[in-house]
Write a protein that holds these residues in place. Structure first.
Motif, PDB file in Angstrom:
ATOM      1  N   UNK A  50      36.874  43.337  53.012  1.00  0.00           N
ATOM      2  CA  UNK A  50      36.322  42.998  51.701  1.00  0.00           C
ATOM      3  C   UNK A  50      37.469  42.658  50.757  1.00  0.00           C
ATOM      4  N   UNK A  51      37.180  41.789  49.805  1.00  0.00           N
ATOM      5  CA  UNK A  51      38.198  41.513  48.801  1.00  0.00           C
ATOM      6  C   UNK A  51      37.821  40.350  47.919  1.00  0.00           C
ATOM      7  N   UNK A  52      38.531  40.231  46.824  1.00  0.00           N
ATOM      8  CA  UNK A  52      38.321  39.123  45.890  1.00  0.00           C
ATOM      9  C   UNK A  52      39.652  38.729  45.286  1.00  0.00           C
ATOM     10  N   UNK A  53      39.705  37.502  44.801  1.00  0.00           N
ATOM     11  CA  UNK A  53      40.879  37.016  44.087  1.00  0.00           C
ATOM     12  C   UNK A  53      40.405  36.031  43.029  1.00  0.00           C
ATOM     13  N   UNK A  54      41.106  35.976  41.922  1.00  0.00           N
ATOM     14  CA  UNK A  54      40.710  35.087  40.823  1.00  0.00           C
ATOM     15  C   UNK A  54      41.941  34.562  40.124  1.00  0.00           C
ATOM     16  N   UNK A  55      41.794  33.379  39.531  1.00  0.00           N
ATOM     17  CA  UNK A  55      42.904  32.767  38.802  1.00  0.00           C
ATOM     18  C   UNK A  55      42.382  32.102  37.533  1.00  0.00           C
ATOM     19  N   UNK A  56      43.162  32.187  36.482  1.00  0.00           N
ATOM     20  CA  UNK A  56      42.892  31.439  35.246  1.00  0.00           C
ATOM     21  C   UNK A  56      43.850  30.261  35.220  1.00  0.00           C
ATOM     22  N   UNK A  57      43.292  29.050  35.106  1.00  0.00           N
ATOM     23  CA  UNK A  57      44.140  27.861  35.039  1.00  0.00           C
ATOM     24  C   UNK A  57      44.025  27.232  33.653  1.00  0.00           C
ATOM     25  N   UNK A  58      45.101  26.621  33.227  1.00  0.00           N
ATOM     26  CA  UNK A  58      45.165  26.110  31.853  1.00  0.00           C
ATOM     27  C   UNK A  58      45.920  24.781  31.841  1.00  0.00           C
ATOM     28  N   UNK A  59      45.571  23.923  30.893  1.00  0.00           N
ATOM     29  CA  UNK A  59      46.292  22.659  30.754  1.00  0.00           C
ATOM     30  C   UNK A  59      47.648  22.914  30.097  1.00  0.00           C
ATOM     31  N   UNK A  60      48.578  21.993  30.340  1.00  0.00           N
ATOM     32  CA  UNK A  60      49.894  22.104  29.717  1.00  0.00           C
ATOM     33  C   UNK A  60      49.794  22.075  28.205  1.00  0.00           C
ATOM     34  N   UNK A  61      48.880  21.256  27.690  1.00  0.00           N
ATOM     35  CA  UNK A  61      48.722  21.143  26.234  1.00  0.00           C
ATOM     36  C   UNK A  61      48.291  22.470  25.639  1.00  0.00           C
TER      37      UNK A  61
END
Lengths: 130, 402
Positions: free
Chosen positions: B224-235
């Motif tokens: 079992x497991x999970x992973x998450x990421x927040x992505x953002x623009x350079x601006x």
């Protein structure tokens, strides 16, 4: 003799059992299943072609652990039949690395897979050492 | 940072392993809230959510997650792409940002897989009376798994590795087991791995055979497991704090490919061509080459698979994967460390989480936050996943210059 049906439609039974493929008439890509169009060129015209019954074992695994009801161990293989890749078990030999080797010559062989409640036999195929 | 760059602002994976008391939403929430906190933002900042889960059944995991951590009304995409699901979720969020629809997105992948057993095989349910009638695209009158090759993943990927051996030579049961020995050894330094025990070559080769030449420890660990990421623009990143900018990791390349037609790909999935294509595109997008990589997390779903991907990702010359491994290069103290996390064989493989978890590992090295398993001075890394059949995700990540 009991009535017989092939395990899959691309196995042709009779005096000279062999496999048949659907070959794209424009690019010659070959497929064993029913096609809507060619995966290689999107052509929609196919013809039936015979696949050579002799080939070379290009890859295999000796599967020791499988879904319920699947007899193990068995040798799953990929056979190069003169340029056409065929998936099929290596049969009529011991399922161990001493008896099965990459590059070994094999030939098509058929066997009874089972009998249904009407007494019809299903005939499967595999590849045995040539 | 250029305004049209994409950056990972925050990222988190849960401990991989058995979590009998947590459901998929719990695990996804832990990873998502962790990624948001790591990035110093909240759900209110997120303009798009992409979420992946394969085995949880019907009901969008993305919306279920929102209900637990923040129903902000933003678009949610539920994605499924076999073992490439996590990478596909990440890429979906990236595409939304690149399209200008928002400037920050959240990608999540989660799977409950502990005790799932063998994946890929499957018989046909038996009726009251069995009468042979052709069914399906092959007109089969009975189950074909086990009679016409194997549908199980250990057997399929065993054949992938054996085929490489047939083409180039040099492979053996022992060689594949040595690859597994490396990854199990690496996992001893990863506290989030499902298994953190080193295994000797004798133990690995003597363990239960699943599909020759893959024994049980050479197969990816269901967990079992999970992973998450927040992505953002350079601006957008430019408007955030200097600390956020310093810890952000640049996504220099984000690529997804499928298997192009090749003779033979219909009978054995071709995991090679689409990986090579993805790698080629990724190196071109990022403007870096394999020689620039400080570490690689690749899809070692089986020991036999890791070998072919050394070659597919061009970590060695074509046909040179055995020599590459024998040189010691992919060990963590070698020239090109591969799977220092322990890989899927030891860290574990909760399918939909894997794509983001591989990126989590690379990000932590680039940030200098990988603890005991830090690859010193890492500035560029590559994360790779394969899903049958067939999708391939490759991401190249670079340390922030700030």
């Amino acid at each position: 003799m009991a009535a017989q049906v092939p395990l899959v439609e691309y196995l042709v039974l009779g005096d000279d059992p062999h496999l048949e493929a659907n070959e794209c008439t424009s690019c010659q890509a070959r497929f064993f299943d029913r096609r809507n169009a060619c995966a290689s060129c999107s052509g929609t015209e196919f013809k039936r072609v015979d696949i050579p019954t002799e080939g070379e074992l290009r890859s295999f695994s000796i599967v020791a652990f499988a879904a319920p009801g699947v007899p193990v161990p068995f040798v799953a293989g990929i056979v190069d039949c003169d340029g056409t890749s065929v998936r099929g078990n290596v049969i009529n030999t011991e399922p161990d690395p001493e008896h099965v080797s990459l590059g070994m010559k094999v030939r098509l062989a058929t066997y009874v897979v089972g009998t249904d409640d009407d007494g019809t036999e299903a005939i499967g195929f595999g590849f045995e050492p040539a | 940072m250029a305004s049209d760059d994409i950056w990972i602002l925050g990222i988190r994976m849960t401990k991989f392993g058995k979590h009998p008391d947590l459901d998929t939403v719990d695990l996804a929430a832990e990873a998502a809230l962790g990624a948001l906190a790591d990035g110093g933002v909240t759900m209110a900042d997120i303009g798009v959510v992409a979420a992946g889960n394969l085995m949880g059944g019907a009901g969008g995991i993305g919306q279920q997650l929102q209900k637990q951590i923040g129903q902000t009304g933003v678009p949610v995409y539920n994605v499924q792409n076999a073992c490439a699901t996590g990478a596909t979720a990440l890429r979906t969020a990236i595409m939304a940002i690149k399209a200008g629809e928002c400037d920050m997105g959240l990608a999540v992948g989660v799977e409950k897989l502990a005790g799932a057993g063998l994946l890929g095989g499957g018989g046909r349910p038996k009726g009251d009376k069995e009468v042979y009638e052709p069914r399906g695209r092959y007109g089969a009158v009975a189950t074909t798994d086990g009679r016409i090759g194997t549908d199980t993943m250990p057997g399929v990927f065993a054949q992938v590795g054996m085929e490489y051996g047939h083409r180039y030579g040099g492979t053996s049961f022992e060689l594949f087991a040595k690859i597994s020995e490396k990854n199990h050894s690496h996992s001893t330094l990863n506290p989030l791995a499902a298994y953190t025990k080193a295994m000797s070559l004798e133990q690995i080769m003597g363990d239960m055979m699943i599909a020759y030449p893959n024994t049980r420890p050479m197969c990816s660990a269901n967990c079992d497991g999970a992973a998450a990421a927040v992505v953002v623009s350079g601006a957008k990143l430019k408007t955030l704090s200097l600390e956020q900018q310093r810890r952000a990791v640049k996504v220099s390349a984000s690529v997804l490919t499928t298997d192009p037609w090749q003779e033979a790909c219909q009978v054995l999935p071709d995991v090679n061509t689409l990986t090579r294509n993805a790698a080629t595109q990724a190196y071109e997008q990022a403007g870096v080459g394999p020689e620039d990589l400080d570490l690689v997390e690749l899809h070692d779903c089986f020991a036999t698979a890791e070998l072919v991907h050394y070659d597919n990702l061009m970590l060695c010359e074509e046909g040179g994967a055995v020599d590459f491994f024998e040189s010691g290069a992919p060990w963590r103290d070698g020239a090109k460390p591969v799977n220092v996390s322990g890989g899927l064989q030891s860290k574990g493989h909760p399918i939909s989480a894997t794509g983001i978890a591989n990126i989590w590992e690379v990000c932590h090295h680039l940030r200098g936050e990988a603890g005991d398993r830090q690859i010193d001075g890492a500035t560029v890394g590559l994360a790779h996943v394969i899903g049958l059949g067939s999708a391939c995700g490759v991401h190249i990540l670079e340390k922030s210059a700030a």
